[in-house]
Design an enzyme around this catalytic site. Structure first.
Site, PDB file in Angstrom:
ATOM      1  N   TYR A  55      -1.994  -0.348  11.016  1.00  0.00           N
ATOM      2  CA  TYR A  55      -2.107  -1.021   9.706  1.00  0.00           C
ATOM      3  C   TYR A  55      -0.878  -0.725   8.849  1.00  0.00           C
ATOM      4  O   TYR A  55      -0.205  -1.646   8.364  1.00  0.00           O
ATOM      5  CB  TYR A  55      -3.386  -0.574   8.972  1.00  0.00           C
ATOM      6  CG  TYR A  55      -3.379  -0.918   7.496  1.00  0.00           C
ATOM      7  CD1 TYR A  55      -3.433  -2.242   7.072  1.00  0.00           C
ATOM      8  CD2 TYR A  55      -3.290   0.087   6.521  1.00  0.00           C
ATOM      9  CE1 TYR A  55      -3.402  -2.567   5.713  1.00  0.00           C
ATOM     10  CE2 TYR A  55      -3.264  -0.226   5.163  1.00  0.00           C
ATOM     11  CZ  TYR A  55      -3.324  -1.555   4.767  1.00  0.00           C
ATOM     12  OH  TYR A  55      -3.285  -1.878   3.429  1.00  0.00           O
ATOM     13  N   LYS A  81       2.124  -3.184   7.420  1.00  0.00           N
ATOM     14  CA  LYS A  81       2.419  -3.374   5.984  1.00  0.00           C
ATOM     15  C   LYS A  81       3.873  -2.956   5.688  1.00  0.00           C
ATOM     16  O   LYS A  81       4.572  -3.616   4.912  1.00  0.00           O
ATOM     17  CB  LYS A  81       1.451  -2.560   5.113  1.00  0.00           C
ATOM     18  CG  LYS A  81       0.030  -3.072   5.093  1.00  0.00           C
ATOM     19  CD  LYS A  81      -0.159  -4.452   4.471  1.00  0.00           C
ATOM     20  CE  LYS A  81       0.066  -4.489   2.984  1.00  0.00           C
ATOM     21  NZ  LYS A  81      -0.311  -5.831   2.419  1.00  0.00           N
ATOM     22  N   THR A 115       0.819  -1.219   0.000  1.00  0.00           N
ATOM     23  CA  THR A 115       0.000   0.000   0.000  1.00  0.00           C
ATOM     24  C   THR A 115       0.850   1.266   0.000  1.00  0.00           C
ATOM     25  O   THR A 115       1.991   1.254   0.477  1.00  0.00           O
ATOM     26  CB  THR A 115      -0.890  -0.003   1.262  1.00  0.00           C
ATOM     27  OG1 THR A 115      -1.532   1.256   1.389  1.00  0.00           O
ATOM     28  CG2 THR A 115      -0.084  -0.250   2.527  1.00  0.00           C
ATOM     29  N   ASP A 116       0.261   2.361  -0.488  1.00  0.00           N
ATOM     30  CA  ASP A 116       0.969   3.650  -0.425  1.00  0.00           C
ATOM     31  C   ASP A 116       1.060   4.184   1.009  1.00  0.00           C
ATOM     32  O   ASP A 116       1.832   5.099   1.293  1.00  0.00           O
ATOM     33  CB  ASP A 116       0.291   4.690  -1.338  1.00  0.00           C
ATOM     34  CG  ASP A 116      -1.158   4.996  -0.972  1.00  0.00           C
ATOM     35  OD1 ASP A 116      -1.698   4.359  -0.043  1.00  0.00           O
ATOM     36  OD2 ASP A 116      -1.762   5.866  -1.636  1.00  0.00           O
ATOM     37  N   GLU A 117       0.264   3.604   1.932  1.00  0.00           N
ATOM     38  CA  GLU A 117       0.245   4.139   3.304  1.00  0.00           C
ATOM     39  C   GLU A 117       1.577   3.966   4.019  1.00  0.00           C
ATOM     40  O   GLU A 117       1.815   4.628   5.030  1.00  0.00           O
ATOM     41  CB  GLU A 117      -0.877   3.481   4.116  1.00  0.00           C
ATOM     42  CG  GLU A 117      -2.234   3.734   3.521  1.00  0.00           C
ATOM     43  CD  GLU A 117      -3.393   3.531   4.496  1.00  0.00           C
ATOM     44  OE1 GLU A 117      -3.150   3.452   5.706  1.00  0.00           O
ATOM     45  OE2 GLU A 117      -4.530   3.462   4.019  1.00  0.00           O
TER      46      GLU A 117
HETATM   47  P1  NAD Z   1      -9.619  -7.338   2.118  1.00  0.00           P
HETATM   48  O1  NAD Z   1      -9.635  -7.013   3.574  1.00  0.00           O
HETATM   49  O2  NAD Z   1     -10.838  -7.074   1.297  1.00  0.00           O
HETATM   50  O3  NAD Z   1      -9.257  -8.881   1.917  1.00  0.00           O
HETATM   51  C1  NAD Z   1      -8.243  -9.507   2.651  1.00  0.00           C
HETATM   52  C2  NAD Z   1      -8.358 -11.006   2.419  1.00  0.00           C
HETATM   53  O4  NAD Z   1      -7.301 -11.648   3.147  1.00  0.00           O
HETATM   54  C3  NAD Z   1      -9.667 -11.619   2.927  1.00  0.00           C
HETATM   55  O5  NAD Z   1     -10.193 -12.502   1.969  1.00  0.00           O
HETATM   56  C4  NAD Z   1      -9.252 -12.362   4.186  1.00  0.00           C
HETATM   57  O6  NAD Z   1     -10.072 -13.493   4.467  1.00  0.00           O
HETATM   58  C5  NAD Z   1      -7.830 -12.775   3.849  1.00  0.00           C
HETATM   59  N1  NAD Z   1      -7.015 -13.003   5.039  1.00  0.00           N
HETATM   60  C6  NAD Z   1      -6.886 -12.200   6.128  1.00  0.00           C
HETATM   61  N2  NAD Z   1      -6.071 -12.753   7.034  1.00  0.00           N
HETATM   62  C7  NAD Z   1      -5.640 -13.938   6.503  1.00  0.00           C
HETATM   63  C8  NAD Z   1      -4.766 -14.953   6.952  1.00  0.00           C
HETATM   64  N3  NAD Z   1      -4.161 -14.889   8.148  1.00  0.00           N
HETATM   65  N4  NAD Z   1      -4.548 -16.008   6.146  1.00  0.00           N
HETATM   66  C9  NAD Z   1      -5.161 -16.114   4.930  1.00  0.00           C
HETATM   67  N5  NAD Z   1      -6.005 -15.187   4.473  1.00  0.00           N
HETATM   68  C10 NAD Z   1      -6.243 -14.100   5.238  1.00  0.00           C
HETATM   69  O7  NAD Z   1      -8.358  -6.581   1.542  1.00  0.00           O
HETATM   70  P2  NAD Z   1      -8.182  -5.792   0.167  1.00  0.00           P
HETATM   71  O8  NAD Z   1      -8.718  -4.422   0.321  1.00  0.00           O
HETATM   72  O9  NAD Z   1      -8.629  -6.652  -0.945  1.00  0.00           O
HETATM   73  O10 NAD Z   1      -6.581  -5.661   0.118  1.00  0.00           O
HETATM   74  C11 NAD Z   1      -5.793  -6.726  -0.408  1.00  0.00           C
HETATM   75  C12 NAD Z   1      -4.337  -6.364  -0.293  1.00  0.00           C
HETATM   76  O11 NAD Z   1      -4.068  -5.172  -1.019  1.00  0.00           O
HETATM   77  C13 NAD Z   1      -3.872  -6.099   1.137  1.00  0.00           C
HETATM   78  O12 NAD Z   1      -2.575  -6.625   1.279  1.00  0.00           O
HETATM   79  C14 NAD Z   1      -3.852  -4.578   1.250  1.00  0.00           C
HETATM   80  O13 NAD Z   1      -2.897  -4.162   2.185  1.00  0.00           O
HETATM   81  C15 NAD Z   1      -3.474  -4.196  -0.166  1.00  0.00           C
HETATM   82  N6  NAD Z   1      -3.986  -2.880  -0.618  1.00  0.00           N
HETATM   83  C16 NAD Z   1      -5.310  -2.558  -0.489  1.00  0.00           C
HETATM   84  C17 NAD Z   1      -5.771  -1.335  -0.985  1.00  0.00           C
HETATM   85  C18 NAD Z   1      -7.223  -0.942  -0.890  1.00  0.00           C
HETATM   86  O14 NAD Z   1      -7.560   0.191  -1.232  1.00  0.00           O
HETATM   87  N7  NAD Z   1      -8.129  -1.808  -0.475  1.00  0.00           N
HETATM   88  C19 NAD Z   1      -4.874  -0.453  -1.588  1.00  0.00           C
HETATM   89  C20 NAD Z   1      -3.517  -0.814  -1.678  1.00  0.00           C
HETATM   90  C21 NAD Z   1      -3.086  -2.043  -1.211  1.00  0.00           C
HETATM   91  O1  DAU Z   2      -4.164   3.983   0.431  1.00  0.00           O
HETATM   92  C1  DAU Z   2      -4.386   2.612   0.335  1.00  0.00           C
HETATM   93  C2  DAU Z   2      -5.219   2.149   1.497  1.00  0.00           C
HETATM   94  O2  DAU Z   2      -6.545   2.613   1.265  1.00  0.00           O
HETATM   95  C3  DAU Z   2      -5.210   0.636   1.680  1.00  0.00           C
HETATM   96  O3  DAU Z   2      -3.914   0.223   1.990  1.00  0.00           O
HETATM   97  C4  DAU Z   2      -6.173   0.213   2.785  1.00  0.00           C
HETATM   98  O4  DAU Z   2      -6.227  -1.207   2.870  1.00  0.00           O
HETATM   99  C5  DAU Z   2      -7.550   0.748   2.449  1.00  0.00           C
HETATM  100  O5  DAU Z   2      -8.449   0.426   3.490  1.00  0.00           O
HETATM  101  C6  DAU Z   2      -7.498   2.265   2.236  1.00  0.00           C
HETATM  102  O6  DAU Z   2      -7.235   2.951   3.489  1.00  0.00           O
HETATM  103  P1  DAU Z   2      -8.007   4.309   3.885  1.00  0.00           P
HETATM  104  O7  DAU Z   2      -7.941   4.467   5.342  1.00  0.00           O
HETATM  105  O8  DAU Z   2      -7.554   5.444   3.037  1.00  0.00           O
HETATM  106  O9  DAU Z   2      -9.510   3.901   3.380  1.00  0.00           O
HETATM  107  P2  DAU Z   2     -10.936   4.097   4.035  1.00  0.00           P
HETATM  108  O10 DAU Z   2     -11.943   3.696   3.011  1.00  0.00           O
HETATM  109  O11 DAU Z   2     -11.045   3.477   5.386  1.00  0.00           O
HETATM  110  O12 DAU Z   2     -11.015   5.661   4.230  1.00  0.00           O
HETATM  111  C7  DAU Z   2     -10.846   6.558   3.132  1.00  0.00           C
HETATM  112  C8  DAU Z   2     -10.889   7.977   3.691  1.00  0.00           C
HETATM  113  O13 DAU Z   2     -12.235   8.241   4.130  1.00  0.00           O
HETATM  114  C9  DAU Z   2     -10.016   8.185   4.902  1.00  0.00           C
HETATM  115  O14 DAU Z   2      -9.482   9.499   4.857  1.00  0.00           O
HETATM  116  C10 DAU Z   2     -10.957   8.033   6.081  1.00  0.00           C
HETATM  117  C11 DAU Z   2     -12.272   8.551   5.524  1.00  0.00           C
HETATM  118  N1  DAU Z   2     -13.497   7.914   6.064  1.00  0.00           N
HETATM  119  C12 DAU Z   2     -13.567   6.552   6.059  1.00  0.00           C
HETATM  120  C13 DAU Z   2     -14.687   5.909   6.521  1.00  0.00           C
HETATM  121  C14 DAU Z   2     -14.779   4.404   6.550  1.00  0.00           C
HETATM  122  C15 DAU Z   2     -14.558   8.683   6.482  1.00  0.00           C
HETATM  123  O15 DAU Z   2     -14.505   9.918   6.445  1.00  0.00           O
HETATM  124  N2  DAU Z   2     -15.683   8.060   6.915  1.00  0.00           N
HETATM  125  C16 DAU Z   2     -15.790   6.697   6.983  1.00  0.00           C
HETATM  126  O16 DAU Z   2     -16.837   6.180   7.433  1.00  0.00           O
END
Ligand code: NAD
Ligand code: DAU
Length: 352
Positions: free
Chosen positions: A158, A162, A133-135
């Site tokens: 988180y 990561k 992730t970019d975080e």
């Molecule tokens: P998600 O939470 O939707 O899915 C995570 C999956 O991992 C689930 O299916 C869960 O059952 C599985 N999992 C969790 N713990 C586990 C374990 N111990 N063993 C096996 N499986 C396990 O996540 P996502 O949003 O699809 O993100 C996927 C990946 O991409 C993550 O590594 C996250 O850090 C990265 N990522 C997410 C975003 C985003 O915006 N969602 C952006 C950048 C990177």
């Molecule tokens: O940048 C990549 C990341 O983006 C991933 O690595 C994470 O897995 C993914 O969850 C996401 O993280 P964020 O914290 O940016 O996403 P989230 O959807 O939780 O929140 C997006 C923005 O919106 C953040 O600034 C918090 C705000 N927010 C979020 C929720 C859930 C609100 O204002 N209200 C809300 O109810």
């Protein structure tokens, strides 16, 4: 005899399910082994359209269990991993950091150890691709971008977990020559996203006439990318990225949260034939997230210039597709809200 045997971890999650779908359909010559623990975020209903495909296997397993993962490696002669399994929600990491240490750090190191043990005599053709992730780069002020060379500065449990996993993956490359690749992506949105994340939460709350919680003043900025564009970037990096390298992935699409929520409100009003301004009335400013990162913005010119990737989905089109998907998939939404989706594994894999 498959050309590749690829474990995709976290394939039942949001991004993982899109990556599994892309690989299963695009590469029938590859066997895709989806390894997922099925936490609350894992939903096999995300994969109903591919679950019967010949080149797809699902295995319920925790990536922290060395023996189990090692057995899968040997049984399927695994030559590649695309590692997405993680605890992924920042708010949950603030409530319970230990789950994040376990899966994101210990789980990743366990996978690295299994891969190293099985591949150490021959790294040829092997790939350990870690999706991050970019975080990890921290928080930006209103100017500047994250580059692959930006020093890590994670600020939530988180992102700290990561960042730690990224460091371990790189350490295994430098220390043991394990053939790794890493990508760091910005915020994804699209179908099948669990509705604890901003965009699906807002869509579903508007559908149900519930308040739209905006943290703080809604001034925080995120860079949004349609999930299929991320999956395509992963495909390109997996096949053509250089071993040992990191690639940033982003949408060049920065939005302040409040502007984004208002945009979703407008699109929902149009779609549902509500009087203009109806959904916006649901916006409720709530207590800010502790340590809330102000801005993320990715520079992904390395990926664009060296591997020719660029995002294909225009943001308005992607949001409309996403809104339509949530409106048309009431059963999926309902099963998630009621918890019914957690019974799917039992019904589909154990009771037949
Ligand atoms: P998600 O939470 O939707 O899915 C995570 C999956 O991992 C689930 O299916 C869960 O059952 C599985 N999992 C969790 N713990 C586990 C374990 N111990 N063993 C096996 N499986 C396990 O996540 P996502 O949003 O699809 O993100 C996927 C990946 O991409 C993550 O590594 C996250 O850090 C990265 N990522 C997410 C975003 C985003 O915006 N969602 C952006 C950048 C990177
Ligand atoms: O940048 C990549 C990341 O983006 C991933 O690595 C994470 O897995 C993914 O969850 C996401 O993280 P964020 O914290 O940016 O996403 P989230 O959807 O939780 O929140 C997006 C923005 O919106 C953040 O600034 C918090 C705000 N927010 C979020 C929720 C859930 C609100 O204002 N209200 C809300 O109810």
């Amino acid at each position: 005899m498959y050309k590749r045997n690829i474990i995709i971890t976290g394939g039942a999650g949001f991004i993982g399910s899109h990556v599994v779908r892309l690989f299963v359909n695009k590469y029938p010559e590859y066997r895709i082994i989806n390894v997922d623990k099925l936490t609350y975020a894992g939903n096999l209903e995300n994969l109903i359209d591919v679950e019967k495909k010949q080149n797809y296997v699902f295995i319920k397993a925790d990536i922290c269990e060395f023996e189990k993962i090692d057995t899968i490696f040997k049984e399927y002669n695994v030559d590649s991993i695309i590692h997405l399994a993680a605890e992924s929600h920042v708010d949950r990491s603030i409530m319970n950091p230990m789950d994040f240490v376990m899966t994101n750090v210990v789980g990743t190191v366990t996978l690295l150890n299994v891969a190293l043990n099985n591949w150490k005599n021959n790294f040829e053709n092997k790939i350990f691709y870690h999706v991050s992730t970019d975080e990890v780069y921290g928080s930006l002020e209103m100017e500047g971008y994250f580059y692959e060379t930006t020093p890590y500065n994670p600020r939530s449990p988180y992102s700290a977990s990561k960042a730690s996993s990224d460091h371990f993956v790189r350490a295994y490359f430098h220390t043991y020559n394990l053939p790794i690749k890493i990508s760091n992506c910005s915020n994804n949105y699209g179908p099948f996203q669990f509705p604890e994340k901003l965009i699906p939460l807002m869509i579903i709350n508007i559908m149900n006439n519930k308040p739209l919680p905006v943290y703080g003043k809604g001034e925080n900025v995120r860079d949004w990318l349609y999930v299929e564009d991320h999956a395509e970037a992963i495909d390109i990096i997996f096949h053509y990225g250089t071993i040992g390298e990191t690639y940033n992935i982003g949408g060049d699409n920065e939005w302040k949260n409040i502007d984004l929520v208002k945009f979703i409100c407008r699109l929902m009003d149009e779609k549902l034939n509500y009087p203009p301004g109806s959904s916006e009335k649901l916006i409720t400013f709530v207590k800010d997230r502790p340590g809330h990162d102000l801005r993320y913005a990715i520079n992904c010119s390395k990926l664009k210039n060296t591997l020719g990737w660029k995002p294909k989905t225009n943001f308005k089109d992607g949001l409309i597709k996403t809104i339509n998907w949530y409106l048309e998939n009431a059963k999926w939404v309902n099963n998630v809200i009621t918890g019914e989706y957690e019974k799917y594994y039992q019904k589909q894999y154990l009771e037949r």
